[in-house]
Scaffold this motif. Structure first.
Motif, PDB file in Angstrom:
ATOM      1  N   UNK A 512       1.024  -0.960  -0.225  1.00  0.00           N
ATOM      2  CA  UNK A 512       0.521   0.367   0.157  1.00  0.00           C
ATOM      3  C   UNK A 512       1.216   1.057  -0.121  1.00  0.00           C
ATOM      4  N   UNK A 513       1.007   1.888  -1.276  1.00  0.00           N
ATOM      5  CA  UNK A 513       1.968   2.664  -0.914  1.00  0.00           C
ATOM      6  C   UNK A 513       3.393   2.036  -0.983  1.00  0.00           C
ATOM      7  N   UNK A 514       4.595   3.021  -1.597  1.00  0.00           N
ATOM      8  CA  UNK A 514       5.982   2.029  -1.126  1.00  0.00           C
ATOM      9  C   UNK A 514       6.661   2.261   0.847  1.00  0.00           C
ATOM     10  N   UNK A 515       5.542   2.812   1.433  1.00  0.00           N
ATOM     11  CA  UNK A 515       6.644   2.058   2.516  1.00  0.00           C
ATOM     12  C   UNK A 515       5.337   1.609   3.499  1.00  0.00           C
ATOM     13  N   UNK A 516       4.042   0.723   3.333  1.00  0.00           N
ATOM     14  CA  UNK A 516       3.362   0.717   3.504  1.00  0.00           C
ATOM     15  C   UNK A 516       2.666  -0.885   2.973  1.00  0.00           C
ATOM     16  N   UNK A 517       2.277  -1.805   4.405  1.00  0.00           N
ATOM     17  CA  UNK A 517       1.700  -2.888   3.348  1.00  0.00           C
ATOM     18  C   UNK A 517       0.390  -3.368   4.352  1.00  0.00           C
ATOM     19  N   UNK A 518      -0.517  -3.857   4.014  1.00  0.00           N
ATOM     20  CA  UNK A 518      -1.542  -4.733   4.084  1.00  0.00           C
ATOM     21  C   UNK A 518      -1.401  -6.271   4.295  1.00  0.00           C
ATOM     22  N   UNK A 519      -1.465  -7.228   5.030  1.00  0.00           N
ATOM     23  CA  UNK A 519      -1.279  -8.116   5.865  1.00  0.00           C
ATOM     24  C   UNK A 519      -2.620  -8.933   5.966  1.00  0.00           C
ATOM     25  N   UNK A 561       9.091   3.895   8.368  1.00  0.00           N
ATOM     26  CA  UNK A 561       9.934   4.262   7.760  1.00  0.00           C
ATOM     27  C   UNK A 561      11.113   4.133   8.910  1.00  0.00           C
ATOM     28  N   UNK A 562      11.459   3.598   9.902  1.00  0.00           N
ATOM     29  CA  UNK A 562      12.310   3.765  10.800  1.00  0.00           C
ATOM     30  C   UNK A 562      14.298   3.575  10.044  1.00  0.00           C
ATOM     31  N   UNK A 571      12.484   8.890  11.523  1.00  0.00           N
ATOM     32  CA  UNK A 571      11.143   7.630  10.553  1.00  0.00           C
ATOM     33  C   UNK A 571      10.247   8.020  11.173  1.00  0.00           C
ATOM     34  N   UNK A 572       8.781   6.922  10.567  1.00  0.00           N
ATOM     35  CA  UNK A 572       7.729   6.675  11.846  1.00  0.00           C
ATOM     36  C   UNK A 572       7.415   4.932  11.354  1.00  0.00           C
ATOM     37  N   UNK A 613       4.547   5.674  16.443  1.00  0.00           N
ATOM     38  CA  UNK A 613       6.104   6.032  16.591  1.00  0.00           C
ATOM     39  C   UNK A 613       6.308   6.792  15.557  1.00  0.00           C
ATOM     40  N   UNK A 614       7.662   8.229  16.164  1.00  0.00           N
ATOM     41  CA  UNK A 614       7.863   9.109  14.681  1.00  0.00           C
ATOM     42  C   UNK A 614       8.593   9.955  15.719  1.00  0.00           C
ATOM     43  N   UNK A 615       9.351  10.304  14.476  1.00  0.00           N
ATOM     44  CA  UNK A 615      10.385  11.249  14.924  1.00  0.00           C
ATOM     45  C   UNK A 615      10.240  12.426  13.922  1.00  0.00           C
ATOM     46  N   UNK A 616       9.892  13.407  14.810  1.00  0.00           N
ATOM     47  CA  UNK A 616       9.233  14.347  13.907  1.00  0.00           C
ATOM     48  C   UNK A 616      10.403  15.653  13.819  1.00  0.00           C
ATOM     49  N   UNK A 617      11.195  16.176  14.133  1.00  0.00           N
ATOM     50  CA  UNK A 617      11.072  17.474  14.954  1.00  0.00           C
ATOM     51  C   UNK A 617      12.825  17.123  14.421  1.00  0.00           C
TER      52      UNK A 617
END
Length: 765
Positions: A512-519, A561-562, A571-572, A613-617
């Motif tokens: 599901x897009x480059x960064x995600x998947x559906x299982x 995307x970590x 990443x996230x 989880x996100x490293x946002x800044x």
């Protein structure tokens, strides 16, 4: 005197007073190799152009070849500066793919591996050792994208570039230097900068090419012998190389493979510029601005000498117009044909399906790029080398992909070694088969006092328009929490707890897009726990045992995307998972049980889990992040408190937490929130400061009969904190962590660890 005679007399005086050859001087520029220090050449080019100094010929080696080729292709110094300052350029140097093209669907599942070795069934060990530290995939594609049009504009003749150009490479097959004067410009530059052991060598016409610095790191002789300029300007950063150290591998490699040429002597004036470099490592491009400025400043210091020696001047407006004209001579990069070479017919079909290629379809560079990096992410593909060739009849390009299949067998080794008895060794193996579909057979094992496991899996990759995979696996896990205790928790004498599980899993997944998947999938499992319900027991006592036989279908969405599989700093991660659980519990009481009743019960519940989880800044060396987790479940109690709490999910925000049985951080429904601050101290050394709150909706308690019951809603909350130093070595993290668990009898622990504290997936994870 006749008018004609007067005219020739005046011309003669002019010739005697101001010789014309001075104004017809041809200027050659030689750029040395030197890794990241070669960025200083850009500053040299800036200074020369600002002062209207002409550049009629260029030669370069390694990084000098790249900078020189860009200038020879019609890029201005300012444009080259902008290019190398982009984050993408730094990723080339590190072998990292731009985040937007990282294909998570093909990413290897995380495990505790440190190193990987690859073998073919018909080769020996010596042909299976790695030959490069970084992936050449992003660099190869980037050079093709940049230099395809200049190659077409000059028709493969480097004399017809915006500035005539030569670059030097080391032909290690014939043990001699090669000077590239034509062909594919990107391929020539790539051959010149293939640094030994760092980036893979290039094969051209069955000859292997490495960094030109092996034979000629400062090609002033090539410049003079080829172009015969009237004056030579040289930018040399190779003399900055320090003497090799017995404790510094990179310095040893530099000393072996970079040839420091003697000062050039030619029958024409030679002006050498030696920028002050050495700010970072050989491949550290974080100091590009300082290096470029150094090149500029050192050139300005010798500019009086350059100006005095070169009387000719360029007009920058005319130069700009000439660049526009040259760069417009080749069509934009649009493909009407893609050829795949190096594979069998069925393997070519697999590749073409993954790329989504159709006959006679026109495709732009922006359209092919994400598909290209998706293909590169496939573990069954070893190498892709792209070459773009212009078809003058159609004005479209043909993309020629030279592909090598990855070796058949992967072996992985790793694990974790720490100051607590949770050490575990890891061994993994994988066999790949590539045909019309891809098949992988893999397995791994963890073995240690605390954790032991093995897993066997078969995975089928289908390269349809919307690719998908199906995998089937069997996993056996064991956690012995009693053996994981240490002096920090010794006084609490945790109950004897051993968790075991065996399960079969079948699932199917699609991107599901480059960064995600559906299982979508399901497990058939047997969980069995052995435990005492008291902290006081003897060797003669028998444990309680709870078996849970279950079926659990599930569906989840995962985006990741970590930047690291543990101790991430960018990443996230987002996971949204729904599962149903249907199962039978059988509890057989031991000698210490409060109630000697054999019990069976049927359980059914749904569980919804959300992780983010996100490293946002990022601000300087500080990276700010946060994490949250929410679990909502209709799960009911098992036969006793311990069985009930063992069946509940546990909150493990830091690696060490997963090695303790923390009953106060387990619940059927809960929410959490935590702050993650990562401070990069220097290089690969980080300081991590983390704090979390755990809020169960209903905390689970035990009554006097060891039965489970709920406390008041939202009446209890607990905390976890961590401060630690983490050094990211090339094979795994080395960490020293001070951890705090507010709900533990001994809340403080100190853990020194090398490697990854990781497990195979749990049944109900």
């Amino acid at each position: 005197m006749p008018l004609k005679s007067i005219f020739f007399f005046v011309i003669g005086l002019l010739i005697l007073s101001k010789p014309l050859p001075t104004y017809g001087q041809k200027v050659g520029l030689a750029l040395s190799g030197g890794g990241a220090d070669g960025m200083a050449h850009i500053g040299v080019l800036k200074a020369l152009e600002e002062n209207h100094i002409p550049i009629d010929y260029i030669t370069g080696t390694s990084m000098g070849a790249l900078v020189g080729a860009l200038y020879a292709s019609g890029y201005s110094p300012q444009e080259i500066d902008s290019l190398v300052s982009m984050e993408n350029f730094k990723k080339w140097a590190l072998g990292e793919i731009d985040e937007q093209y990282v294909y998570y669907f093909k990413k290897k599942e995380t495990d505790a591996s440190w190193v990987n070795f690859k073998f073919s069934l018909d080769t020996l060990l010596q042909t299976s050792l790695p030959t490069n530290l970084i992936s050449p995939v992003p660099l190869d594609f980037g050079l093709m994208e940049i230099f395809a049009r200049p190659t077409s504009a000059c028709h493969g003749n480097f004399d017809s570039l915006f500035v005539p150009f030569r670059c030097v490479s080391a032909n290690i097959t014939d043990k001699k230097q090669t000077v590239f004067s034509g062909g594919d410009l990107g391929l020539s530059v790539r051959a010149s900068m293939s640094y030994p052991f760092y980036i893979k060598a290039v094969n051209i016409d069955n000859k292997l090419y490495f960094d030109g610095g092996l034979y000629n790191n400062f090609p002033t002789d090539i410049l003079y012998n080829t172009f015969k300029p009237d004056i030579i300007i040289g930018s040399n950063v190779s003399d900055s190389l320090r003497a090799p150290s017995e404790d510094d591998l990179i310095s040893q490699i530099k000393s072996i493979f970079i040839n420091k040429n003697d000062k050039p002597e030619f029958p024409v004036p030679v002006i050498i510029i030696e920028p002050k470099v050495g700010f970072g490592g050989l491949f550290n491009f974080n100091y590009s601005k300082q290096l470029i400025q150094s090149g500029y400043e050192e050139t300005m210091k010798v500019m009086p000498s350059i100006s005095a020696s070169i009387k000719r001047r360029t007009n920058n407006n005319e130069l700009k117009q000439r660049r526009i004209i040259f760069r417009s001579e080749a069509p934009i990069l649009v493909f009407n044909k893609v050829e795949v070479n190096g594979l069998t017919r069925n393997q070519v079909n697999y590749v073409r399906k993954l790329l989504g290629l159709k006959k006679n379809k026109i495709i732009t560079i922006d359209e092919i790029k994400p598909q290209y990096f998706r293909l590169a992410a496939d573990q069954k593909i070893k190498q892709i080398f792209p070459v773009a060739l212009l078809d003058n009849k159609t004005s479209y390009y043909k993309l020629d992909l030279k592909i090598k299949k990855e070796k058949d067998i992967f072996l992985s080794f790793g694990g974790n070694f720490s100051s607590r008895p949770i050490n575990a060794a890891y061994i993994g193996a994988q066999y790949n088969y590539l045909n019309n579909i891809g098949i992988s057979i893999l397995g791994n094992t963890y073995f240690g006092r605390f954790y032991g496991s093995y897993m066997l899996k078969t995975k089928f990759d289908f390269p349809s328009k919307l690719p998908f995979y199906i995998d089937a696996s069997f996993t056996r896990n064991r956690w012995d929490y009693f053996k994981s205790s240490t002096a920090f928790f010794e006084e609490s004498k945790p109950s004897y707890l051993v968790q075991n599980e065996n399960y079969f899993d079948v699932n199917a997944a699609m991107p599901v897009t480059n960064k995600a998947k559906l299982v979508v999938g399901g497990n058939l499992a047997n969980l069995y726990d052995k435990y005492y319900q008291t902290k006081v027991f003897s060797q003669n006592d028998t444990t309680d045992r709870t078996d849970f036989y279950l079926v659990t279908p599930y569906i989840y969405y995962e985006k990741n995307t970590l930047n690291r599989k543990q101790f991430a700093s960018a990443g996230t991660l987002l996971v949204l998972k729904l599962r149903m659980v249907y199962g039978n519990e059988i509890t057989d009481p031991g000698s210490t049980a409060h109630q000697q009743i054999f019990r069976t019960a049927y359980h059914q519940w749904f569980q919804l889990r959300f992780n983010y989880e996100s490293y946002y800044k990022r601000k300087g060396r500080l990276r700010l992040g946060f994490a949250t987790e929410t679990v909502v479940s209709t799960q009911d109690f098992f036969s006793n408190y311990t069985a009930s709490i063992l069946a509940a999910p546990q909150f493990n925000p830091i690696p060490e937490a997963a090695t303790f049985f923390l009953d106060k951080y387990r619940a059927y429904s809960y929410s959490t929130f935590g702050l993650k601050n990562v401070i990069n101290i220097i290089g690969s050394l980080d300081l991590r400061l983390e704090a979390y709150i755990f809020q169960p909706y209903n905390a689970i308690h035990s009554n006097q009969y060891a039965e489970a019951y709920y406390g008041k809603p939202l009446s209890y909350r607990n905390y976890i904190a961590n401060s630690g130093l983490v050094y990211h070595t090339p094979i795994g993290p080395l960490s020293l962590n001070l951890n705090y668990y507010s709900a533990s009898e001994k809340p403080v622990s100190l853990l020194f660890s090398f490697g990854y504290i990781m497990f195979n997936k749990r049944t109900l994870e």
